[in-house]
Motif scaffolding. Structure first.
Motif, PDB file in Angstrom:
ATOM      1  N   VAL A  95       0.844  -1.196   0.000  1.00 57.18           N
ATOM      2  CA  VAL A  95       0.000   0.000   0.000  1.00 57.18           C
ATOM      3  C   VAL A  95       0.883   1.250   0.000  1.00 57.18           C
ATOM      4  O   VAL A  95       1.993   1.222   0.505  1.00 57.18           O
ATOM      5  CB  VAL A  95      -0.945   0.050   1.223  1.00 57.18           C
ATOM      6  N   LEU A  96       0.382   2.316  -0.591  1.00 58.87           N
ATOM      7  CA  LEU A  96       1.097   3.586  -0.551  1.00 58.87           C
ATOM      8  C   LEU A  96       0.718   4.383   0.691  1.00 58.87           C
ATOM      9  O   LEU A  96       1.549   5.029   1.300  1.00 58.87           O
ATOM     10  CB  LEU A  96       0.807   4.405  -1.806  1.00 58.87           C
ATOM     11  N   ASP A  97      -0.557   4.341   1.050  1.00 63.14           N
ATOM     12  CA  ASP A  97      -1.064   5.074   2.203  1.00 63.14           C
ATOM     13  C   ASP A  97      -1.409   4.066   3.296  1.00 63.14           C
ATOM     14  O   ASP A  97      -2.238   3.183   3.091  1.00 63.14           O
ATOM     15  CB  ASP A  97      -2.311   5.858   1.781  1.00 63.14           C
ATOM     16  N   PRO A  98      -0.804   4.177   4.484  1.00 69.22           N
ATOM     17  CA  PRO A  98      -1.079   3.206   5.551  1.00 69.22           C
ATOM     18  C   PRO A  98      -2.556   3.099   5.925  1.00 69.22           C
ATOM     19  O   PRO A  98      -3.001   2.054   6.384  1.00 69.22           O
ATOM     20  CB  PRO A  98      -0.271   3.722   6.742  1.00 69.22           C
ATOM     21  N   GLN A  99      -3.324   4.164   5.709  1.00 71.55           N
ATOM     22  CA  GLN A  99      -4.750   4.112   6.019  1.00 71.55           C
ATOM     23  C   GLN A  99      -5.484   3.110   5.135  1.00 71.55           C
ATOM     24  O   GLN A  99      -6.544   2.607   5.507  1.00 71.55           O
ATOM     25  CB  GLN A  99      -5.373   5.509   5.899  1.00 71.55           C
ATOM     26  N   GLU A 100      -4.917   2.806   3.960  1.00 74.23           N
ATOM     27  CA  GLU A 100      -5.519   1.810   3.068  1.00 74.23           C
ATOM     28  C   GLU A 100      -5.591   0.442   3.741  1.00 74.23           C
ATOM     29  O   GLU A 100      -6.456  -0.369   3.407  1.00 74.23           O
ATOM     30  CB  GLU A 100      -4.698   1.667   1.784  1.00 74.23           C
ATOM     31  N   LEU A 101      -4.678   0.186   4.665  1.00 71.96           N
ATOM     32  CA  LEU A 101      -4.628  -1.124   5.326  1.00 71.96           C
ATOM     33  C   LEU A 101      -5.942  -1.474   6.011  1.00 71.96           C
ATOM     34  O   LEU A 101      -6.357  -2.633   6.009  1.00 71.96           O
ATOM     35  CB  LEU A 101      -3.503  -1.155   6.369  1.00 71.96           C
ATOM     36  N   THR A 102      -6.572  -0.471   6.622  1.00 69.76           N
ATOM     37  CA  THR A 102      -7.750  -0.742   7.453  1.00 69.76           C
ATOM     38  C   THR A 102      -9.023  -0.083   6.931  1.00 69.76           C
ATOM     39  O   THR A 102     -10.032  -0.063   7.632  1.00 69.76           O
ATOM     40  CB  THR A 102      -7.472  -0.283   8.899  1.00 69.76           C
TER      41      THR A 102
END
Length: 127
Positions: A95-102
């Motif tokens: 992922v590029l943006d860690p917020q995409e993880l969750t």
């Protein structure tokens, strides 16, 4: 966070020892020096390399199914014992943006085992 020797934390407080503490994602990053035209030296952190995701084996990570309301820092606290280590989870997933993880409940993400994500090698990607 994994147990570390008490002396290791003391090393982090020595001026000039390294600009980033041992818990930082940039601690092992190489420090470069750029010399300006007037001779002034400017220190900078070189790009950090990550191992290619396809080289990560199942024994280096554990799966986690994301639930509604979870955040990378909360997962880092639960699995790694330190919310500031969210970057290890981000490094283990493409992922590029860690917020995409969750963002999406039900998504299965890789959680690195305590002690860290494996070091960069041939074929590493930049961050």
């Amino acid at each position: 966070m994994a147990d570390i020797e008490p002396y290791e934390n003391a090393l982090d407080t020595i001026p000039g020892a390294h600009p980033y503490p041992r818990s930082s994602r940039y601690h092992d990053a190489e420090i470069g020096v750029h010399r300006m035209a007037d001779g002034t030296e400017v220190r900078y952190t070189k790009r950090r390399l990550l191992p290619p995701i396809e080289d990560v084996t199942d024994d280096e990570t554990a799966p986690h199914t994301v639930s509604s309301g979870e955040r990378p820092d909360l997962l880092a606290q639960r699995y790694l014992g330190d919310p500031g280590q969210w970057w290890q989870i981000a490094d283990a997933n493409p992922v590029l943006d860690p917020q995409e993880l969750t963002q999406e409940a039900g998504r299965v993400i890789a959680i690195p085992h305590a002690g860290g994500f494996p070091g960069a090698g041939a074929g590493a990607r930049y961050v």
